[in-house]
Each structure stands twice: as structure tokens, then as C-alpha cells.
Design an enzyme around this catalytic site. Structure first.
Site, short mmCIF file in Angstrom:
data_model
loop_
_atom_site.label_atom_id
_atom_site.label_comp_id
_atom_site.label_asym_id
_atom_site.label_seq_id
_atom_site.Cartn_x
_atom_site.Cartn_y
_atom_site.Cartn_z
N CYS A 8 0.87 -1.18 0.00
CA CYS A 8 0.00 0.00 0.00
C CYS A 8 0.90 1.23 0.00
O CYS A 8 2.11 1.10 -0.24
CB CYS A 8 -0.98 -0.01 1.17
N ARG A 14 -3.35 -0.41 5.41
CA ARG A 14 -3.98 -1.48 4.63
C ARG A 14 -3.11 -2.71 4.43
O ARG A 14 -3.58 -3.84 4.68
CB ARG A 14 -4.40 -0.93 3.25
N ASP A 125 -8.20 4.11 1.42
CA ASP A 125 -7.14 4.31 2.40
C ASP A 125 -7.71 4.89 3.70
O ASP A 125 -8.09 6.06 3.74
CB ASP A 125 -6.10 5.27 1.80
P1 4NP Z 1 -1.71 2.99 3.99
O1 4NP Z 1 -2.17 4.44 4.51
O2 4NP Z 1 -1.15 3.21 2.60
O3 4NP Z 1 -2.93 2.16 3.99
O4 4NP Z 1 -0.64 2.53 4.98
C1 4NP Z 1 -1.32 5.54 4.53
C2 4NP Z 1 -0.56 5.79 5.64
C3 4NP Z 1 0.24 6.91 5.67
C4 4NP Z 1 0.28 7.78 4.60
C5 4NP Z 1 -0.48 7.52 3.48
C6 4NP Z 1 -1.28 6.40 3.44
N1 4NP Z 1 1.08 8.94 4.64
O5 4NP Z 1 0.97 9.76 3.69
O6 4NP Z 1 1.82 9.14 5.59
#
Ligand code: 4NP
Length: 156
Positions: A8, A14, A125
Site C-alpha cells: 500500500c 492497509r 485508504d
Molecule cells: P496505507 O495508509 O497506505 O494504507 O498505509 C497511509 C498511511 C500513511 C500515509 C499515506 C497512506 N502517509 O501519507 O503518511
């Protein structure tokens, strides 16, 4: 050993949820000696961190372990090391295609590709939506279908 890597953006919401849920399914199916699972993020911002509190709360409720899980960034070595790279959304796929040099036979797909008639083709997300319940619904269904697919095509 068949190796599955979930991807992800940040590797804290995720893909760690998918990793922990998929590993739990693999253990319950007594396939741990045949299937290995890991996860990584497109970005490096959260490297070394445990899963996000929302993902931990969800996994605690399910009594699924996330012990020793730490975020890491995807690396080009992963193309050689893994058989399946499973992304959460279209943006992950285009980011992966940009960094993949195309020399390995790794299969790259989205988790929802394995679900017939999914509610969403991308796993939203929860870092931005705040809705970990809906993400869990999709991830859980996707992991079950992905495992069924791998068992069938890999004949295990
Ligand atoms: P993930 O969610 O891709 O599901 O782990 C996110 C967690 C952090 C960030 C973006 C998406 N971020 O920009 O820090």
C-alpha cells in the site's frame, strides 16, 4: 515456498492489515510451510513503525497477531524475492510499474481483482477516510479469495 507481498502507500494501514489477516488464514489452513507473507509501502515515511492504531485496534478485536511487524519501503529486490505482489489500489499499481524493471516473472495484481463483483475495485485508504471497518471488510474478503486462488493455481 510461495511468497506473497502486500503493498500500500504507507505500509501502516492497509497492507499490514492484509499481511496479518492473510497470515492468520494461512496458519489456520496449516500452510505456513508453503506460503510466506510480508508487506511493504510505496513511501518510506513510516519505515520502522508498527501498524497504525486503527489497524491494531481492528486486529486486536479479531485476535490476530501483528507482533514484530514494522513498516518498510518496497525495494526492487522484492521483484526477485516474491511470487505475488498484491497492491491495494490503482495508484499503487502505477507506482509499482514505474519502479519495476520488468526483468522478473512476479505477478502483480490488486487485491480486489480476486473478488467477484467487489463493492470497490480499490481498497480505500483509512489513513484518509478514517473508516477502518470498511477497509477491513474489503481486505478480509480479498484475502480469502486470494488464498483460494493461490491454492488452486499453485496446487497446494
Ligand atoms: P496505507 O495508509 O497506505 O494504507 O498505509 C497511509 C498511511 C500513511 C500515509 C499515506 C497512506 N502517509 O501519507 O503518511
Amino acid at each position: 515456498m510461495i511468497k506473497v507481498l502486500f503493498i500500500c502507500l504507507g505500509n501502516i494501514c492497509r497492507s499490514p492489515m492484509a499481511e496479518a489477516i492473510f497470515r492468520d488464514l494461512v496458519e489456520k489452513d496449516k500452510l505456513s510451510d508453503k506460503l510466506m507473507v510480508d508487506s511493504a509501502g510505496i513511501g518510506h515515511w513510516h519505515s520502522g513503525e508498527p501498524p497504525h492504531a486503527g489497524t491494531r485496534t481492528m486486529l486486536d478485536k479479531l485476535d490476530i497477531s501483528y507482533k514484530d511487524m514494522k513498516a518498510r519501503q518496497v525495494h526492487t529486490n522484492d521483484w526477485q524475492d516474491f511470487d505475488y505482489i498484491i497492491a491495494m489500489d490503482d495508484q499503487n499499481i502505477s507506482d509499482l510499474r514505474e519502479i519495476n524493471d520488468g526483468t522478473s516473472g512476479v505477478k502483480i495484481a490488486k487485491l480486489m481483482d480476486f473478488v467477484e463483483d467487489p463493492d470497490d475495485v480499490n481498497v480505500p485508504d483509512p489513513y484518509f477516510t478514517g473508516n477502518f471497518d470498511y477497509t477491513y471488510e474489503l481486505v478480509s474478503k480479498g484475502c480469502k479469495e486470494l488464498l483460494a486462488y493461490i491454492k488452486k493455481v499453485e496446487n497446494i
